[in-house]
Scaffold this motif. Structure first.
Motif, PDB file in Angstrom:
ATOM      1  N   UNK A  79       0.800  -1.218   0.000  1.00 11.07           N
ATOM      2  CA  UNK A  79       0.000   0.000   0.000  1.00 11.07           C
ATOM      3  C   UNK A  79       0.837   1.275   0.000  1.00 11.07           C
ATOM      4  N   UNK A  80       1.971   1.252   0.681  1.00 10.30           N
ATOM      5  CA  UNK A  80       2.786   2.469   0.802  1.00 10.30           C
ATOM      6  C   UNK A  80       3.882   2.577  -0.260  1.00 10.30           C
ATOM      7  N   UNK A  81       4.021   1.547  -1.064  1.00 10.13           N
ATOM      8  CA  UNK A  81       5.041   1.571  -2.112  1.00 10.13           C
ATOM      9  C   UNK A  81       4.602   2.489  -3.252  1.00 10.13           C
ATOM     10  N   UNK A  82       5.571   3.122  -3.896  1.00 11.50           N
ATOM     11  CA  UNK A  82       5.290   3.968  -5.051  1.00 11.50           C
ATOM     12  C   UNK A  82       5.700   3.214  -6.316  1.00 11.50           C
ATOM     13  N   UNK A  83       4.827   3.230  -7.308  1.00 11.11           N
ATOM     14  CA  UNK A  83       5.070   2.504  -8.544  1.00 11.11           C
ATOM     15  C   UNK A  83       5.084   3.459  -9.737  1.00 11.11           C
ATOM     16  N   UNK A  84       5.773   3.031 -10.763  1.00 12.02           N
ATOM     17  CA  UNK A  84       5.727   3.715 -12.064  1.00 12.02           C
ATOM     18  C   UNK A  84       4.804   2.864 -12.935  1.00 12.02           C
ATOM     19  N   UNK A  85       3.583   3.350 -13.148  1.00 12.10           N
ATOM     20  CA  UNK A  85       2.528   2.554 -13.778  1.00 12.10           C
ATOM     21  C   UNK A  85       2.287   2.971 -15.231  1.00 12.10           C
ATOM     22  N   UNK A  86       2.456   2.030 -16.123  1.00 13.53           N
ATOM     23  CA  UNK A  86       2.194   2.256 -17.552  1.00 13.53           C
ATOM     24  C   UNK A  86       0.753   1.835 -17.840  1.00 13.53           C
ATOM     25  N   UNK A  87      -0.152   2.794 -17.635  1.00 19.75           N
ATOM     26  CA  UNK A  87      -1.570   2.551 -17.883  1.00 19.75           C
ATOM     27  C   UNK A  87      -1.899   2.960 -19.315  1.00 19.75           C
ATOM     28  N   UNK A  88      -3.033   2.508 -19.816  1.00 10.71           N
ATOM     29  CA  UNK A  88      -3.443   2.883 -21.169  1.00 10.71           C
ATOM     30  C   UNK A  88      -3.715   4.387 -21.271  1.00 10.71           C
ATOM     31  N   UNK A  89      -4.459   4.990 -20.319  1.00 11.92           N
ATOM     32  CA  UNK A  89      -4.686   6.451 -20.419  1.00 11.92           C
ATOM     33  C   UNK A  89      -3.398   7.273 -20.400  1.00 11.92           C
TER      34      UNK A  89
ATOM     35  N   UNK B  65      10.113   3.132 -20.428  1.00 14.94           N
ATOM     36  CA  UNK B  65      11.328   3.954 -20.421  1.00 14.94           C
ATOM     37  C   UNK B  65      12.018   4.042 -19.063  1.00 14.94           C
ATOM     38  N   UNK B  66      11.286   3.814 -17.993  1.00  8.40           N
ATOM     39  CA  UNK B  66      11.792   3.919 -16.613  1.00  8.40           C
ATOM     40  C   UNK B  66      12.276   5.340 -16.304  1.00  8.40           C
ATOM     41  N   UNK B  67      11.333   6.159 -15.855  1.00  8.39           N
ATOM     42  CA  UNK B  67      11.616   7.550 -15.520  1.00  8.39           C
ATOM     43  C   UNK B  67      12.032   7.727 -14.062  1.00  8.39           C
ATOM     44  N   UNK B  68      11.766   6.718 -13.221  1.00 13.41           N
ATOM     45  CA  UNK B  68      12.051   6.816 -11.785  1.00 13.41           C
ATOM     46  C   UNK B  68      12.773   5.549 -11.325  1.00 13.41           C
ATOM     47  N   UNK B  69      13.072   5.491 -10.032  1.00 10.14           N
ATOM     48  CA  UNK B  69      13.696   4.292  -9.452  1.00 10.14           C
ATOM     49  C   UNK B  69      12.643   3.339  -8.877  1.00 10.14           C
TER      50      UNK B  69
END
Length: 200
Positions: free
Chosen positions: A48-58, A101-105
């Protein structure tokens, strides 16, 4: 059939099934033969507290992923890595192909509405441009489920058999460089036109 020089080893598509002629040192293969991705599901609700880099369709419309907490995602996603190519299943009339592309860690996730293609040898930008091309769009629209619009879906069981033209590695990079150069010139022309409009 012997492997063609400079081309990754993979089964060839029979000549009668090839969409169009290609140079002698290229080959036609299919997505299943080049795809090294093995599905890995992630449940963000367990982090729940983790931050993700999410490649969603929108978010693909803005060419930038969502940076979002697990508590805000709400459903299982697919784990991806940098340079994975994402091919959208929803309404294939809309040409949605994206590269991770991985913009974050942060850990990288993708919506389940993406078909994920991964290959450690083939240039991912080259694959992305192949999947955006007109011939591939026609294949994506040839076998779909649903009645239309947002209910229409490309079916992975068919998509994995769609043909892809594979050029020698050096040629892949040359093609990508040429396409990116043309896009850069197009962007420059648009900026100049907009400057004239704004001035007027």
């Amino acid at each position: 059939m012997a492997k063609k020089k400079g081309v990754p080893a993979s089964p060839f598509v029979p000549e009668e099934e090839q969409p169009y002629p290609i140079p002698e040192n290229w080959c036609w293969t299919d997505i299943e033969s080049i795809n090294q991705y093995s599905g890995l599901s992630v449940d963000p609700m367990k982090q729940l507290n983790a931050i993700f880099e999410l490649y969603s369709v929108p978010s693909s419309a803005d060419d930038y992923p969502e940076i979002i907490a697990g508590s805000e995602i709400g459903s299982s996603k697919q784990s991806v890595i940098k340079n994975d190519v994402l091919l959208c299943k929803i309404n294939p009339r809309i040409n949605r192909v994206w590269k991770v592309s991985q913009h974050t860690d942060n850990a990288l996730l993708a919506s389940s509405e993406w078909i994920i293609i991964r290959n450690s040898i083939i240039n991912s930008d080259y694959l992305m441009f192949c999947f955006r091309s007109q011939y591939f769009r026609e294949f994506m629209l040839s076998k779909v489920s649903g009645v239309g619009g947002s209910l229409m879906r490309a079916q992975p069981k068919f998509v994995k058999k769609y043909p892809v033209p594979i050029a020698p590695i050096a040629e892949q990079y040359r093609i990508v460089s040429r396409i990116e150069s043309l896009f850069a010139r197009l962007d420059e022309a648009k900026e100049k036109v907009q400057a004239v409009v704004d001035g007027f």
